[in-house]
Design a protein around this motif. Structure first.
Motif, PDB file in Angstrom:
ATOM      1  N   PHE A 114       0.837  -1.206   0.000  1.00  0.00           N
ATOM      2  CA  PHE A 114       0.000   0.000   0.000  1.00  0.00           C
ATOM      3  C   PHE A 114       0.869   1.251   0.000  1.00  0.00           C
ATOM      4  N   ILE A 115       1.907   1.255   0.826  1.00  0.00           N
ATOM      5  CA  ILE A 115       2.792   2.420   0.892  1.00  0.00           C
ATOM      6  C   ILE A 115       3.625   2.557  -0.380  1.00  0.00           C
ATOM      7  N   ALA A 116       3.972   1.428  -0.991  1.00  0.00           N
ATOM      8  CA  ALA A 116       4.780   1.461  -2.214  1.00  0.00           C
ATOM      9  C   ALA A 116       3.947   1.681  -3.464  1.00  0.00           C
ATOM     10  N   ASP A 117       2.637   1.628  -3.348  1.00  0.00           N
ATOM     11  CA  ASP A 117       1.771   1.707  -4.531  1.00  0.00           C
ATOM     12  C   ASP A 117       1.981   2.977  -5.361  1.00  0.00           C
ATOM     13  N   PRO A 118       2.152   4.172  -4.744  1.00  0.00           N
ATOM     14  CA  PRO A 118       2.384   5.362  -5.579  1.00  0.00           C
ATOM     15  C   PRO A 118       3.593   5.235  -6.503  1.00  0.00           C
ATOM     16  N   LEU A 119       4.636   4.515  -6.069  1.00  0.00           N
ATOM     17  CA  LEU A 119       5.795   4.317  -6.929  1.00  0.00           C
ATOM     18  C   LEU A 119       5.562   3.178  -7.915  1.00  0.00           C
ATOM     19  N   ILE A 120       4.962   2.087  -7.464  1.00  0.00           N
ATOM     20  CA  ILE A 120       4.725   0.932  -8.345  1.00  0.00           C
ATOM     21  C   ILE A 120       3.867   1.337  -9.544  1.00  0.00           C
ATOM     22  N   GLN A 121       2.881   2.188  -9.311  1.00  0.00           N
ATOM     23  CA  GLN A 121       2.001   2.619 -10.395  1.00  0.00           C
ATOM     24  C   GLN A 121       2.726   3.469 -11.435  1.00  0.00           C
ATOM     25  N   ARG A 122       3.887   3.992 -11.081  1.00  0.00           N
ATOM     26  CA  ARG A 122       4.590   4.910 -11.981  1.00  0.00           C
ATOM     27  C   ARG A 122       5.885   4.330 -12.543  1.00  0.00           C
ATOM     28  N   LEU A 123       6.154   3.087 -12.234  1.00  0.00           N
ATOM     29  CA  LEU A 123       7.324   2.445 -12.815  1.00  0.00           C
ATOM     30  C   LEU A 123       7.108   2.176 -14.301  1.00  0.00           C
ATOM     31  N   PRO A 124       8.165   2.190 -15.076  1.00  0.00           N
ATOM     32  CA  PRO A 124       8.027   1.865 -16.504  1.00  0.00           C
ATOM     33  C   PRO A 124       7.462   0.460 -16.700  1.00  0.00           C
ATOM     34  N   GLU A 125       6.947   0.227 -17.868  1.00  0.00           N
ATOM     35  CA  GLU A 125       6.354  -1.080 -18.179  1.00  0.00           C
ATOM     36  C   GLU A 125       7.414  -2.185 -18.039  1.00  0.00           C
ATOM     37  N   ASN A 126       7.008  -3.280 -17.440  1.00  0.00           N
ATOM     38  CA  ASN A 126       7.855  -4.456 -17.186  1.00  0.00           C
ATOM     39  C   ASN A 126       8.927  -4.205 -16.119  1.00  0.00           C
ATOM     40  N   ALA A 127       8.889  -3.056 -15.449  1.00  0.00           N
ATOM     41  CA  ALA A 127       9.819  -2.785 -14.358  1.00  0.00           C
ATOM     42  C   ALA A 127       9.149  -3.130 -13.030  1.00  0.00           C
ATOM     43  N   SER A 128       9.970  -3.398 -12.031  1.00  0.00           N
ATOM     44  CA  SER A 128       9.443  -3.743 -10.712  1.00  0.00           C
ATOM     45  C   SER A 128      10.455  -3.358  -9.648  1.00  0.00           C
ATOM     46  N   MET A 129      10.002  -3.338  -8.402  1.00  0.00           N
ATOM     47  CA  MET A 129      10.910  -3.097  -7.291  1.00  0.00           C
ATOM     48  C   MET A 129      11.695  -4.373  -7.006  1.00  0.00           C
ATOM     49  N   VAL A 130      12.898  -4.197  -6.439  1.00  0.00           N
ATOM     50  CA  VAL A 130      13.758  -5.344  -6.184  1.00  0.00           C
ATOM     51  C   VAL A 130      14.224  -5.324  -4.727  1.00  0.00           C
ATOM     52  N   ALA A 131      14.690  -6.476  -4.275  1.00  0.00           N
ATOM     53  CA  ALA A 131      15.274  -6.603  -2.941  1.00  0.00           C
ATOM     54  C   ALA A 131      16.730  -7.004  -3.102  1.00  0.00           C
ATOM     55  N   ILE A 132      17.644  -6.090  -2.791  1.00  0.00           N
ATOM     56  CA  ILE A 132      19.070  -6.368  -2.953  1.00  0.00           C
ATOM     57  C   ILE A 132      19.574  -7.284  -1.850  1.00  0.00           C
ATOM     58  N   TYR A 178      -1.538  13.809  11.254  1.00  0.00           N
ATOM     59  CA  TYR A 178      -2.126  12.887  10.272  1.00  0.00           C
ATOM     60  C   TYR A 178      -2.392  13.590   8.938  1.00  0.00           C
ATOM     61  N   ALA A 179      -2.718  14.875   8.991  1.00  0.00           N
ATOM     62  CA  ALA A 179      -2.910  15.629   7.746  1.00  0.00           C
ATOM     63  C   ALA A 179      -1.600  15.707   6.972  1.00  0.00           C
ATOM     64  N   GLY A 180      -0.490  15.852   7.689  1.00  0.00           N
ATOM     65  CA  GLY A 180       0.813  15.871   7.027  1.00  0.00           C
ATOM     66  C   GLY A 180       1.131  14.546   6.359  1.00  0.00           C
ATOM     67  N   LEU A 181       0.816  13.431   7.037  1.00  0.00           N
ATOM     68  CA  LEU A 181       1.037  12.112   6.443  1.00  0.00           C
ATOM     69  C   LEU A 181       0.184  11.922   5.190  1.00  0.00           C
ATOM     70  N   ALA A 182      -1.084  12.323   5.284  1.00  0.00           N
ATOM     71  CA  ALA A 182      -1.988  12.180   4.135  1.00  0.00           C
ATOM     72  C   ALA A 182      -1.535  13.049   2.969  1.00  0.00           C
ATOM     73  N   PHE A 183      -1.085  14.268   3.256  1.00  0.00           N
ATOM     74  CA  PHE A 183      -0.608  15.167   2.198  1.00  0.00           C
ATOM     75  C   PHE A 183       0.612  14.570   1.502  1.00  0.00           C
ATOM     76  N   ALA A 184       1.507  13.967   2.285  1.00  0.00           N
ATOM     77  CA  ALA A 184       2.698  13.342   1.693  1.00  0.00           C
ATOM     78  C   ALA A 184       2.307  12.185   0.784  1.00  0.00           C
ATOM     79  N   TYR A 185       1.385  11.337   1.248  1.00  0.00           N
ATOM     80  CA  TYR A 185       1.040  10.131   0.489  1.00  0.00           C
ATOM     81  C   TYR A 185       0.230  10.446  -0.768  1.00  0.00           C
TER      82      TYR A 185
END
Length: 242
Positions: free
Chosen positions: A38-56, A113-120
């Motif tokens: 859920f927290i990573a969703d804003p980035l996952i939705q904007r990754l290029p096609e066929n790209a994904s997050m990784v765990a080093i 909480y408003a600050g957290l929501a604004f950031a997300y």
């Protein structure tokens, strides 16, 4: 109360706060992976096609969601933690100070909480749109999940604390450490300071820096307004009593 009694009460308040975090963490840990997604969703939705997050790191897929859930537990338990702080401090306050502190405590929770929501919902989409689009061609973008968590927590804390500026401003004026007129005279320094803080606490992009600095300046003005209002009411009460 003697010093030892104060220390014992402080210990009890700290233990209750830690226990509240543990209870919330245990209640949410089953959904640790979902919380991270859920927290990573804003980035996952904007990754290029066929790209994904990784765990080093080999343990990152296990530890990172747990760490995320632990920090979320702190955020969720924050009202109770602030209540424990208030319960420790309030016996030393006068009755009129307690009446003034109650709305400050409530507003500080809402603003955090408003600050957290604004950031997300505002900062993350704009910042990730910018950062995922400025890379050179031929470079595959695969963000590390641990690195992303570090950046996100930094932004959450930055915006959560930045949104506390009105409360901090009112407290400074109310305590006599400064005045409304003095704060108004320092506006140019506040503008420079807001952008410096935005540069230090956000990723190295103009969008997130500006999105932190501008709300800080707006909230500073709100703080001056409410500080002026509170001091006027305080002076009016003193005049009536006289």
């Amino acid at each position: 109360m003697p010093l030892l009694s104060h220390l014992l009460e402080l210990r009890d308040r700290l233990l209750r706060s830690v226990l509240s975090i543990l209870i919330v963490f245990v209640a949410m840990v089953y959904w640790a992976n979902d919380i991270y997604l859920f927290i990573a969703d804003p980035l996952i939705q904007r990754l290029p096609e066929n790209a994904s997050m990784v765990a080093i790191d080999i343990v990152a897929p296990f530890l990172t969601p747990f760490k995320t859930t632990a920090y979320v537990a702190v955020f969720v338990a924050m009202p109770y933690i602030l209540h424990q702080i208030w319960a420790f401090v309030s016996p030393g306050l006068y009755r009129h100070e307690k009446k003034f502190a109650y709305p400050l405590l409530f507003s500080s929770i809402l603003l955090f909480y408003a600050g957290l929501a604004f950031a997300y919902f505002v900062v993350f989409p704009l910042a990730w749109d910018f950062l995922t689009a400025v890379g050179p061609e031929g470079i595959d973008l695969s963000p590390d999940i641990s690195s992303y968590l570090s950046i996100v927590l930094k932004l959450f804390f930055a915006f959560g604390l930045a949104f506390e500026i009105p409360v901090a401003t009112v407290l400074l004026v109310w305590s006599g450490l400064t005045t409304v007129d003095s704060l108004r005279e320092k506006r140019p320094y506040v503008v420079v300071g807001a952008f410096v803080i935005g540069m230090l606490l956000t990723p190295p992009d103009v969008i997130s820096q500006t999105l932190l600095a501008i709300p800080m300046l707006i909230l500073f003005e709100f703080g001056i307004f409410f500080a002026k209002f509170s001091t006027q009411n305080k002076d009016a009460k003193k005049t009536e009593q006289a």
